[in-house]
Design an enzyme around this catalytic site. Structure first.
Site, PDB file in Angstrom:
ATOM      1  CB  SER A 166      -0.864  -0.019   1.263  1.00  0.00           C
ATOM      2  OG  SER A 166      -1.468   1.235   1.476  1.00  0.00           O
TER       3      SER A 166
ATOM      4  CE1 TYR B  47      -3.833  -2.520   5.715  1.00  0.00           C
ATOM      5  CE2 TYR B  47      -3.334  -0.215   5.264  1.00  0.00           C
ATOM      6  CZ  TYR B  47      -3.632  -1.478   4.807  1.00  0.00           C
ATOM      7  OH  TYR B  47      -3.725  -1.722   3.459  1.00  0.00           O
TER       8      TYR B  47
ATOM      9  CE  LYS C 169      -1.459  -4.286   3.476  1.00  0.00           C
ATOM     10  NZ  LYS C 169      -1.845  -5.568   2.869  1.00  0.00           N
TER      11      LYS C 169
HETATM   12  P1  NAD Z   1     -11.164  -6.640   1.326  1.00  0.00           P
HETATM   13  O1  NAD Z   1     -11.379  -6.639   2.803  1.00  0.00           O
HETATM   14  O2  NAD Z   1     -12.321  -6.421   0.444  1.00  0.00           O
HETATM   15  O3  NAD Z   1     -10.451  -8.004   0.903  1.00  0.00           O
HETATM   16  C1  NAD Z   1      -9.652  -8.765   1.771  1.00  0.00           C
HETATM   17  C2  NAD Z   1     -10.166 -10.188   1.747  1.00  0.00           C
HETATM   18  O4  NAD Z   1      -9.375 -11.017   2.587  1.00  0.00           O
HETATM   19  C3  NAD Z   1     -11.606 -10.312   2.226  1.00  0.00           C
HETATM   20  O5  NAD Z   1     -12.343 -11.050   1.283  1.00  0.00           O
HETATM   21  C4  NAD Z   1     -11.497 -11.055   3.566  1.00  0.00           C
HETATM   22  O6  NAD Z   1     -12.633 -11.854   3.815  1.00  0.00           O
HETATM   23  C5  NAD Z   1     -10.219 -11.852   3.342  1.00  0.00           C
HETATM   24  N1  NAD Z   1      -9.478 -12.177   4.567  1.00  0.00           N
HETATM   25  C6  NAD Z   1      -9.102 -11.342   5.555  1.00  0.00           C
HETATM   26  N2  NAD Z   1      -8.409 -12.003   6.498  1.00  0.00           N
HETATM   27  C7  NAD Z   1      -8.298 -13.286   6.067  1.00  0.00           C
HETATM   28  C8  NAD Z   1      -7.698 -14.452   6.604  1.00  0.00           C
HETATM   29  N3  NAD Z   1      -7.052 -14.432   7.781  1.00  0.00           N
HETATM   30  N4  NAD Z   1      -7.784 -15.604   5.892  1.00  0.00           N
HETATM   31  C9  NAD Z   1      -8.453 -15.635   4.708  1.00  0.00           C
HETATM   32  N5  NAD Z   1      -9.063 -14.567   4.176  1.00  0.00           N
HETATM   33  C10 NAD Z   1      -8.985 -13.406   4.843  1.00  0.00           C
HETATM   34  O7  NAD Z   1     -10.008  -5.573   1.016  1.00  0.00           O
HETATM   35  P2  NAD Z   1      -9.445  -5.061  -0.365  1.00  0.00           P
HETATM   36  O8  NAD Z   1      -9.731  -3.620  -0.445  1.00  0.00           O
HETATM   37  O9  NAD Z   1      -9.848  -5.935  -1.472  1.00  0.00           O
HETATM   38  O10 NAD Z   1      -7.881  -5.193  -0.072  1.00  0.00           O
HETATM   39  C11 NAD Z   1      -7.137  -6.320  -0.482  1.00  0.00           C
HETATM   40  C12 NAD Z   1      -5.691  -6.137  -0.058  1.00  0.00           C
HETATM   41  O11 NAD Z   1      -5.176  -4.927  -0.605  1.00  0.00           O
HETATM   42  C13 NAD Z   1      -5.489  -6.037   1.458  1.00  0.00           C
HETATM   43  O12 NAD Z   1      -4.298  -6.710   1.790  1.00  0.00           O
HETATM   44  C14 NAD Z   1      -5.327  -4.552   1.672  1.00  0.00           C
HETATM   45  O13 NAD Z   1      -4.545  -4.261   2.820  1.00  0.00           O
HETATM   46  C15 NAD Z   1      -4.609  -4.122   0.407  1.00  0.00           C
HETATM   47  N6  NAD Z   1      -4.825  -2.716   0.084  1.00  0.00           N
HETATM   48  C16 NAD Z   1      -6.097  -2.232  -0.056  1.00  0.00           C
HETATM   49  C17 NAD Z   1      -6.289  -0.887  -0.344  1.00  0.00           C
HETATM   50  C18 NAD Z   1      -7.685  -0.321  -0.466  1.00  0.00           C
HETATM   51  O14 NAD Z   1      -7.832   0.881  -0.408  1.00  0.00           O
HETATM   52  N7  NAD Z   1      -8.715  -1.105  -0.670  1.00  0.00           N
HETATM   53  C19 NAD Z   1      -5.187  -0.038  -0.504  1.00  0.00           C
HETATM   54  C20 NAD Z   1      -3.905  -0.569  -0.373  1.00  0.00           C
HETATM   55  C21 NAD Z   1      -3.735  -1.916  -0.085  1.00  0.00           C
HETATM   56  C1  UD1 Z   2      -6.634   5.493   3.734  1.00  0.00           C
HETATM   57  C2  UD1 Z   2      -5.682   4.932   4.758  1.00  0.00           C
HETATM   58  C3  UD1 Z   2      -4.530   4.253   4.061  1.00  0.00           C
HETATM   59  C4  UD1 Z   2      -5.035   3.214   3.067  1.00  0.00           C
HETATM   60  C5  UD1 Z   2      -5.976   3.920   2.087  1.00  0.00           C
HETATM   61  C6  UD1 Z   2      -6.542   3.009   1.074  1.00  0.00           C
HETATM   62  C7  UD1 Z   2      -5.890   6.459   6.686  1.00  0.00           C
HETATM   63  C8  UD1 Z   2      -5.194   7.459   7.541  1.00  0.00           C
HETATM   64  N1  UD1 Z   2      -5.192   5.986   5.614  1.00  0.00           N
HETATM   65  O1  UD1 Z   2      -5.938   6.444   2.983  1.00  0.00           O
HETATM   66  O2  UD1 Z   2      -3.700   3.604   4.998  1.00  0.00           O
HETATM   67  O3  UD1 Z   2      -3.949   2.631   2.367  1.00  0.00           O
HETATM   68  O4  UD1 Z   2      -7.053   4.491   2.845  1.00  0.00           O
HETATM   69  O5  UD1 Z   2      -7.446   2.124   1.663  1.00  0.00           O
HETATM   70  O6  UD1 Z   2      -7.006   6.077   6.950  1.00  0.00           O
HETATM   71  N2  UD1 Z   2     -11.967  11.889   3.333  1.00  0.00           N
HETATM   72  C9  UD1 Z   2     -12.956  12.786   3.698  1.00  0.00           C
HETATM   73  N3  UD1 Z   2     -14.115  12.296   4.240  1.00  0.00           N
HETATM   74  C10 UD1 Z   2     -14.347  10.965   4.428  1.00  0.00           C
HETATM   75  C11 UD1 Z   2     -13.327  10.057   4.054  1.00  0.00           C
HETATM   76  C12 UD1 Z   2     -12.150  10.559   3.517  1.00  0.00           C
HETATM   77  O7  UD1 Z   2     -12.794  13.991   3.532  1.00  0.00           O
HETATM   78  O8  UD1 Z   2     -15.407  10.589   4.952  1.00  0.00           O
HETATM   79  C13 UD1 Z   2     -10.736  12.410   2.717  1.00  0.00           C
HETATM   80  C14 UD1 Z   2      -9.464  12.056   3.454  1.00  0.00           C
HETATM   81  O9  UD1 Z   2      -9.144  13.049   4.414  1.00  0.00           O
HETATM   82  C15 UD1 Z   2      -8.444  12.002   2.307  1.00  0.00           C
HETATM   83  C16 UD1 Z   2      -9.282  11.500   1.120  1.00  0.00           C
HETATM   84  O10 UD1 Z   2     -10.636  11.792   1.451  1.00  0.00           O
HETATM   85  O11 UD1 Z   2      -7.968  13.287   1.999  1.00  0.00           O
HETATM   86  C17 UD1 Z   2      -9.146  10.013   0.878  1.00  0.00           C
HETATM   87  O12 UD1 Z   2      -9.414   9.314   2.081  1.00  0.00           O
HETATM   88  P1  UD1 Z   2      -9.477   7.724   2.151  1.00  0.00           P
HETATM   89  O13 UD1 Z   2     -10.371   7.212   1.094  1.00  0.00           O
HETATM   90  O14 UD1 Z   2      -9.779   7.340   3.564  1.00  0.00           O
HETATM   91  O15 UD1 Z   2      -7.993   7.263   1.760  1.00  0.00           O
HETATM   92  P2  UD1 Z   2      -6.582   7.714   2.386  1.00  0.00           P
HETATM   93  O16 UD1 Z   2      -6.732   8.665   3.487  1.00  0.00           O
HETATM   94  O17 UD1 Z   2      -5.715   8.087   1.256  1.00  0.00           O
END
Ligand code: NAD
Ligand code: UD1
Length: 341
Positions: free
Chosen positions: A124, A148, A152
């Site tokens: 991430s 969190y 990572k």
């Molecule tokens: P998500 O929660 O939709 O997907 C994660 C999946 O993993 C879920 O289906 C959950 O049921 C499963 N899971 C969790 N713990 C588990 C375990 N112990 N064993 C088996 N399955 C398990 O989240 P996502 O947004 O699809 O994110 C996927 C990955 O990407 C995560 O590792 C997350 O940290 C990373 N990531 C997400 C974002 C984001 O903004 N969505 C940003 C950066 C990184």
């Molecule tokens: C968040 C996480 C980051 C994670 C990323 C993707 C935090 C501090 N960081 O980042 O670790 O990798 O999500 O899942 O939570 N915002 C609003 N109102 C809201 C929600 C968000 O104004 O209700 C603003 C935030 O201040 C930011 C932007 O929208 O400026 C994006 O927010 P968000 O979607 O939560 O992502 P990140 O903060 O980038």
């Protein structure tokens, strides 16, 4: 064609990636404990592609579940499974270390038993913390502000150590910026449990009438309009990035540096107010918002330098903010309560 084992494949990014893997001709086995997902997502992926997806309901922390799922020796693993809510990680840090760090450790051990040497890992942009310079390159200093993010970083370190010790282990660490949007069919999308923490799902729940208005966290950042700036990336582009990584890891194998960290972003930053504007246009009416205090731990601006992904994976994001809002809205409109009927 490769056989790809996908942990967390029923989740938001996982389900879209499984779909694109199938469309590219790969075979897929998913392991998911469904702690933050619904099996309905995989049923819809099967319906959209007309292809089978093997599903094992199990936990990445369980050696037995992993051995069962890895029995027919996949060519590569994409590891999405984990917990991802920053606020919750402050309340329950040990659950985060257990699911994320311990889960990855158990997975690497099981891969070794199954003779599988290729992993694509969901990292991430959170590993960059508050950046010194923009756009962010992969060689920027690594630091983070919450448990969190620390999981990572620990996992990235674990992959670096494991790859140094085993020259045959190929690991690609994809550092995602802000994934949003949904499959253009509106059939699969993001289905957060409880009040969304992230901006786009919150905006979409305002649009569909589940929330009154958006709270914009901070209007006094040193950005174009005072609100936070992020690099939003369409989840379909992100999914294609994973398929590019799998294709590259399988094709290049030893020629690929390992582990290899790559940003997946567009390189463009949008402010919160620009997102509200684009989402309002997609929805067809002005969405209500109010500017409130900053959210602790938030950076002013975060966006990627995506040139390495283009050079090394032959991948770049193609979809823009209008497509992201259009598809997020289509998903939300067709599924106002997500996968639950
Ligand atoms: P998500 O929660 O939709 O997907 C994660 C999946 O993993 C879920 O289906 C959950 O049921 C499963 N899971 C969790 N713990 C588990 C375990 N112990 N064993 C088996 N399955 C398990 O989240 P996502 O947004 O699809 O994110 C996927 C990955 O990407 C995560 O590792 C997350 O940290 C990373 N990531 C997400 C974002 C984001 O903004 N969505 C940003 C950066 C990184
Ligand atoms: C968040 C996480 C980051 C994670 C990323 C993707 C935090 C501090 N960081 O980042 O670790 O990798 O999500 O899942 O939570 N915002 C609003 N109102 C809201 C929600 C968000 O104004 O209700 C603003 C935030 O201040 C930011 C932007 O929208 O400026 C994006 O927010 P968000 O979607 O939560 O992502 P990140 O903060 O980038």
């Amino acid at each position: 064609m490769a056989h790809v084992f996908v942990t967390g494949g029923a989740g938001f990014i996982g389900s879209h990636t499984v779909l694109v893997l199938l469309e590219a001709g790969h075979r897929v086995t998913v392991l998911d404990n469904l702690c933050n997902a619904s099996e309905a997502a995989l049923e819809r992926v099967r319906a959209l592609t007309g292809k089978p997806v093997a599903f094992v309901q199990g936990d990445v922390r369980s050696p037995q579940d992993l051995d069962r799922a890895l029995a027919d020796r996949p060519d590569a693993v994409i590891h999405f499974a984990g917990l991802k809510a920053v606020g919750e990680s402050v309340e329950k840090p040990l659950a985060y270390y257990d699911n994320n760090v311990n889960g990855t450790l158990r997975l690497l051990e099981a891969m070794a038993r199954a003779g599988c040497k290729r992993m694509v890992f969901s990292s991430s942009a959170t590993v960059y913390g508050e950046p010194d310079a923009l756009p962010i390159r992969e060689d920027a200093p690594l630091r983070t502000t919450n448990p969190y993010g620390r999981t990572k970083l620990v996992i990235e370190d674990m992959l670096r150590d494991a790859a140094a010790a085993d020259k045959n282990l190929r690991a690609v660490m994809l550092r995602y910026f802000n994934p949003v949007g949904a499959h253009p069919s509106g059939q699969i999308g993001e289905d957060p449990r409880g009040a969304p923490n992230n901006l786009m799902p919150y905006v979409m729940q305002v649009a569909v009438g589940r929330r009154d208005k958006l709270s914009v966290f901070g209007g006094d950042y040193p950005t174009k309009d005072g609100t936070g700036v992020r690099d939003y990336i369409h989840v379909m582009d992100l999914a294609r990035g994973h398929v590019a990584a799998i294709d590259r890891i399988v094709a290049l194998n030893d020629a690929l540096p390992s582990p290899f960290a790559v940003n997946l972003g567009t390189g463009r930053g949008y402010s919160v107010l620009e997102i509200v504007k684009a989402a309002s246009a997609a929805v067809g009416r002005a969405l209500p918002y109010a500017i409130v205090a900053r959210r602790p731990g938030d950076a002013a601006a975060v966006y990627a330098d995506p040139t390495l992904a283009k050079a090394q994976l032959g991948w770049e994001a193609k979809l823009g903010i209008d497509e992201m809002c259009r598809d997020a809205w289509k998903w939300q409109q067709q599924n106002p309560n997500g996968y639950s009927a």
